[in-house]
Design a protein around this motif. Structure first.
Motif, PDB file in Angstrom:
ATOM      1  N   ARG A  41       4.654  58.055  53.192  1.00 18.20           N
ATOM      2  CA  ARG A  41       3.475  57.196  53.311  1.00 18.20           C
ATOM      3  C   ARG A  41       3.438  56.551  54.691  1.00 18.20           C
ATOM      4  NH1 ARG A  41       5.575  55.449  48.191  1.00 18.20           N
ATOM      5  NH2 ARG A  41       4.400  56.356  46.452  1.00 18.20           N
ATOM      6  N   ARG A  42       2.234  56.136  55.061  1.00 22.03           N
ATOM      7  CA  ARG A  42       1.994  55.475  56.349  1.00 22.03           C
ATOM      8  C   ARG A  42       1.314  54.143  56.093  1.00 22.03           C
ATOM      9  NH1 ARG A  42      -2.653  55.677  59.885  1.00 22.03           N
ATOM     10  NH2 ARG A  42      -2.078  55.519  62.094  1.00 22.03           N
ATOM     11  N   LYS A  43       1.771  53.112  56.758  1.00 22.98           N
ATOM     12  CA  LYS A  43       1.177  51.798  56.582  1.00 22.98           C
ATOM     13  C   LYS A  43      -0.295  51.835  56.974  1.00 22.98           C
ATOM     14  CE  LYS A  43       1.844  46.929  57.793  1.00 22.98           C
ATOM     15  NZ  LYS A  43       2.657  45.953  58.578  1.00 22.98           N
ATOM     16  N   GLY A  44      -1.141  51.306  56.097  1.00 25.51           N
ATOM     17  CA  GLY A  44      -2.559  51.237  56.385  1.00 25.51           C
ATOM     18  C   GLY A  44      -3.341  52.476  56.002  1.00 25.51           C
ATOM     19  N   SER A  45      -2.673  53.473  55.408  1.00 26.17           N
ATOM     20  CA  SER A  45      -3.363  54.696  55.012  1.00 26.17           C
ATOM     21  C   SER A  45      -3.060  55.000  53.550  1.00 26.17           C
ATOM     22  CB  SER A  45      -2.920  55.873  55.885  1.00 26.17           C
ATOM     23  OG  SER A  45      -3.470  57.096  55.388  1.00 26.17           O
ATOM     24  N   PRO A  46      -4.089  55.307  52.738  1.00 26.07           N
ATOM     25  CA  PRO A  46      -3.836  55.646  51.334  1.00 26.07           C
ATOM     26  C   PRO A  46      -3.385  57.085  51.125  1.00 26.07           C
ATOM     27  CG  PRO A  46      -6.183  55.698  51.755  1.00 26.07           C
ATOM     28  CD  PRO A  46      -5.535  55.228  53.042  1.00 26.07           C
ATOM     29  N   LEU A  47      -3.478  57.921  52.153  1.00 20.43           N
ATOM     30  CA  LEU A  47      -3.071  59.322  52.036  1.00 20.43           C
ATOM     31  C   LEU A  47      -1.553  59.409  51.902  1.00 20.43           C
ATOM     32  CD1 LEU A  47      -4.382  62.311  54.107  1.00 20.43           C
ATOM     33  CD2 LEU A  47      -1.943  62.003  53.797  1.00 20.43           C
ATOM     34  N   LEU A  75       2.823  71.857  61.240  1.00 20.91           N
ATOM     35  CA  LEU A  75       2.584  70.486  61.680  1.00 20.91           C
ATOM     36  C   LEU A  75       1.183  70.317  62.259  1.00 20.91           C
ATOM     37  CD1 LEU A  75       6.088  69.649  63.165  1.00 20.91           C
ATOM     38  CD2 LEU A  75       5.036  68.685  61.102  1.00 20.91           C
ATOM     39  N   GLU A  76       0.651  71.355  62.871  1.00 23.05           N
ATOM     40  CA  GLU A  76      -0.742  71.298  63.329  1.00 23.05           C
ATOM     41  C   GLU A  76      -1.679  71.118  62.143  1.00 23.05           C
ATOM     42  OE1 GLU A  76      -1.320  74.909  65.443  1.00 23.05           O
ATOM     43  OE2 GLU A  76      -0.125  74.284  67.190  1.00 23.05           O
ATOM     44  N   ALA A  77      -1.416  71.828  61.055  1.00 20.64           N
ATOM     45  CA  ALA A  77      -2.251  71.712  59.862  1.00 20.64           C
ATOM     46  C   ALA A  77      -2.133  70.325  59.241  1.00 20.64           C
ATOM     47  CB  ALA A  77      -1.863  72.783  58.842  1.00 20.64           C
ATOM     48  N   LEU A  78      -0.908  69.798  59.161  1.00 22.41           N
ATOM     49  CA  LEU A  78      -0.719  68.462  58.598  1.00 22.41           C
ATOM     50  C   LEU A  78      -1.368  67.400  59.481  1.00 22.41           C
ATOM     51  CD1 LEU A  78       2.993  68.650  57.353  1.00 22.41           C
ATOM     52  CD2 LEU A  78       0.877  69.160  56.101  1.00 22.41           C
ATOM     53  N   GLY A  79      -1.317  67.603  60.796  1.00 23.84           N
ATOM     54  CA  GLY A  79      -1.984  66.683  61.713  1.00 23.84           C
ATOM     55  C   GLY A  79      -3.490  66.675  61.519  1.00 23.84           C
ATOM     56  N   THR A  80      -4.064  67.838  61.265  1.00 19.23           N
ATOM     57  CA  THR A  80      -5.506  67.928  61.010  1.00 19.23           C
ATOM     58  C   THR A  80      -5.874  67.220  59.713  1.00 19.23           C
ATOM     59  OG1 THR A  80      -5.671  70.027  62.197  1.00 19.23           O
ATOM     60  CG2 THR A  80      -7.422  69.515  60.630  1.00 19.23           C
ATOM     61  N   ILE A  81      -5.055  67.395  58.682  1.00 16.96           N
ATOM     62  CA  ILE A  81      -5.300  66.700  57.414  1.00 16.96           C
ATOM     63  C   ILE A  81      -5.250  65.194  57.627  1.00 16.96           C
ATOM     64  CG2 ILE A  81      -4.364  66.256  55.119  1.00 16.96           C
ATOM     65  CD1 ILE A  81      -3.353  69.191  55.159  1.00 16.96           C
ATOM     66  N   HIS A  82      -4.253  64.728  58.371  1.00 15.07           N
ATOM     67  CA  HIS A  82      -4.158  63.293  58.666  1.00 15.07           C
ATOM     68  C   HIS A  82      -5.400  62.803  59.405  1.00 15.07           C
ATOM     69  CE1 HIS A  82      -2.806  59.488  60.374  1.00 15.07           C
ATOM     70  NE2 HIS A  82      -3.108  59.973  61.563  1.00 15.07           N
ATOM     71  N   ALA A  83      -5.825  63.535  60.418  1.00 12.93           N
ATOM     72  CA  ALA A  83      -6.956  63.096  61.231  1.00 12.93           C
ATOM     73  C   ALA A  83      -8.253  63.036  60.414  1.00 12.93           C
ATOM     74  CB  ALA A  83      -7.132  64.040  62.420  1.00 12.93           C
ATOM     75  N   GLU A  84      -8.427  63.992  59.527  1.00 16.81           N
ATOM     76  CA  GLU A  84      -9.697  64.102  58.806  1.00 16.81           C
ATOM     77  C   GLU A  84      -9.723  63.327  57.488  1.00 16.81           C
ATOM     78  OE1 GLU A  84     -10.343  68.265  58.334  1.00 16.81           O
ATOM     79  OE2 GLU A  84     -10.805  68.605  60.458  1.00 16.81           O
ATOM     80  N   ARG A  85      -8.540  63.073  56.892  1.00 15.96           N
ATOM     81  CA  ARG A  85      -8.558  62.537  55.530  1.00 15.96           C
ATOM     82  C   ARG A  85      -7.625  61.338  55.329  1.00 15.96           C
ATOM     83  NH1 ARG A  85      -8.917  67.278  51.143  1.00 15.96           N
ATOM     84  NH2 ARG A  85      -9.842  65.482  50.058  1.00 15.96           N
ATOM     85  N   ARG A  86      -7.172  60.718  56.411  1.00 17.42           N
ATOM     86  CA  ARG A  86      -6.191  59.641  56.275  1.00 17.42           C
ATOM     87  C   ARG A  86      -6.746  58.417  55.554  1.00 17.42           C
ATOM     88  NH1 ARG A  86      -7.853  59.799  61.544  1.00 17.42           N
ATOM     89  NH2 ARG A  86      -8.612  57.863  62.519  1.00 17.42           N
ATOM     90  N   HIS A  87      -8.074  58.291  55.459  1.00 16.16           N
ATOM     91  CA  HIS A  87      -8.661  57.141  54.771  1.00 16.16           C
ATOM     92  C   HIS A  87      -8.929  57.432  53.298  1.00 16.16           C
ATOM     93  CE1 HIS A  87      -8.957  55.201  58.610  1.00 16.16           C
ATOM     94  NE2 HIS A  87      -9.785  56.118  59.097  1.00 16.16           N
ATOM     95  N   GLU A  88      -8.562  58.624  52.830  1.00 16.12           N
ATOM     96  CA  GLU A  88      -8.800  58.990  51.435  1.00 16.12           C
ATOM     97  C   GLU A  88      -7.521  58.791  50.613  1.00 16.12           C
ATOM     98  OE1 GLU A  88     -10.657  62.826  50.865  1.00 16.12           O
ATOM     99  OE2 GLU A  88     -11.337  62.829  52.954  1.00 16.12           O
ATOM    100  N   PRO A  89      -7.639  58.300  49.384  1.00 11.71           N
ATOM    101  CA  PRO A  89      -6.452  58.112  48.519  1.00 11.71           C
ATOM    102  C   PRO A  89      -6.065  59.430  47.838  1.00 11.71           C
ATOM    103  CG  PRO A  89      -8.407  57.337  47.392  1.00 11.71           C
ATOM    104  CD  PRO A  89      -8.867  57.762  48.768  1.00 11.71           C
TER     105      PRO A  89
END
Length: 233
Positions: free
Chosen positions: A19-25, A180-194
């Motif tokens: 988990r990351r602080k401030g992100s529900p993803l 890691l490129e794929a995971l980075g894209t998921i983070h960038a596009e969906r980090r505000h989604e639970p």
């Protein structure tokens, strides 16, 4: 952190949430062994049902070279007394959960190996089927020769194939970067989604996953549970 635990009684894999602080993803990492007991894969499947997206390992396409390298996985289940089966993605994946395949192609994987010195490349291609036969004959005990060494290959096979760091880099570096490129894209596009994103990759890739998510995006391991991979007979 310990990813796979090896004792005289069992082999266990640690499924953990990052988990990351401030992100529900959340990223839920499943360190896989490609040969295990059916119970292990059933446990993974049940947990994947609670995820919203699955990022799955799997080299795309076919080649004779890749088939040779994976002989170790295919030999072991042929002896029924071993009580082991090969990972079957069709059985592993629950219905209704989207799956992303960011892995390399068979041609890319073989190109990385062919870039090795000729003698090293030849050793890798010869060692895989030979060690696969050893694995099939010895069964789960092939996992238990060395404490805390099991990743996604039996230690006997890793000792032959990965003694040279060049081989290890050839087998994993490009694949880890692509993941890691794929995971980075998921983070960038969906980090505000639970949402819960399952990362289902061989245990040998997990250190790169943990390092990449932590250093690149601030995700840290928070919760973990042990799943039994196999119990030697």
């Amino acid at each position: 952190m310990q990813i796979v635990e090896v004792t005289g009684y069992a082999v266990r894999s640690a499924v953990f949430t990052m988990r990351r602080k401030g992100s529900p993803l959340e990223f839920v990492v499943f360190p896989m062994l490609h040969v295990a007991s059916p119970t292990f894969y059933a446990q993974v499947r049940r947990r994947l049902r609670d995820c919203d997206l699955i990022v799955l390992e799997g080299i795309k396409g076919k080649s004779a070279g890749v088939s040779t390298l994976t002989l170790a996985y295919r030999f072991a289940p042929r002896r029924r007394r071993n009580g082991l089966v090969e990972q079957d993605d069709a059985e592993l994946l629950p219905e209704g959960v989207p799956v992303l395949f960011p892995d390399v192609t068979a041609a890319e994987a073989m190109a990385d190996l062919r870039a090795l010195p000729r003698t090293t490349y030849a050793l890798v291609m010869v060692a895989a089927p030979l060690m696969g036969l050893v694995f099939a004959m010895r069964g789960p005990r092939a996992f238990l020769d060395e404490d805390h060494v099991v990743e996604d290959l039996p230690p006997t096979l890793r000792a032959e194939m990965l003694a040279d760091h060049e081989v290890e880099h050839a087998l994993t570096d490009r694949r880890d970067r692509r993941l890691l490129e794929a995971l980075g894209t998921i983070h960038a596009e969906r980090r505000h989604e639970p949402i819960r994103v399952a990362v289902v990759y061989g245990a040998g890739h997990v250190p790169a996953i943990v390092r990449g998510l932590a250093e690149g995006y601030g995700y840290l391991p928070r919760d973990a549970e042990w799943l039994t991979v196999l119990v030697p007979r």
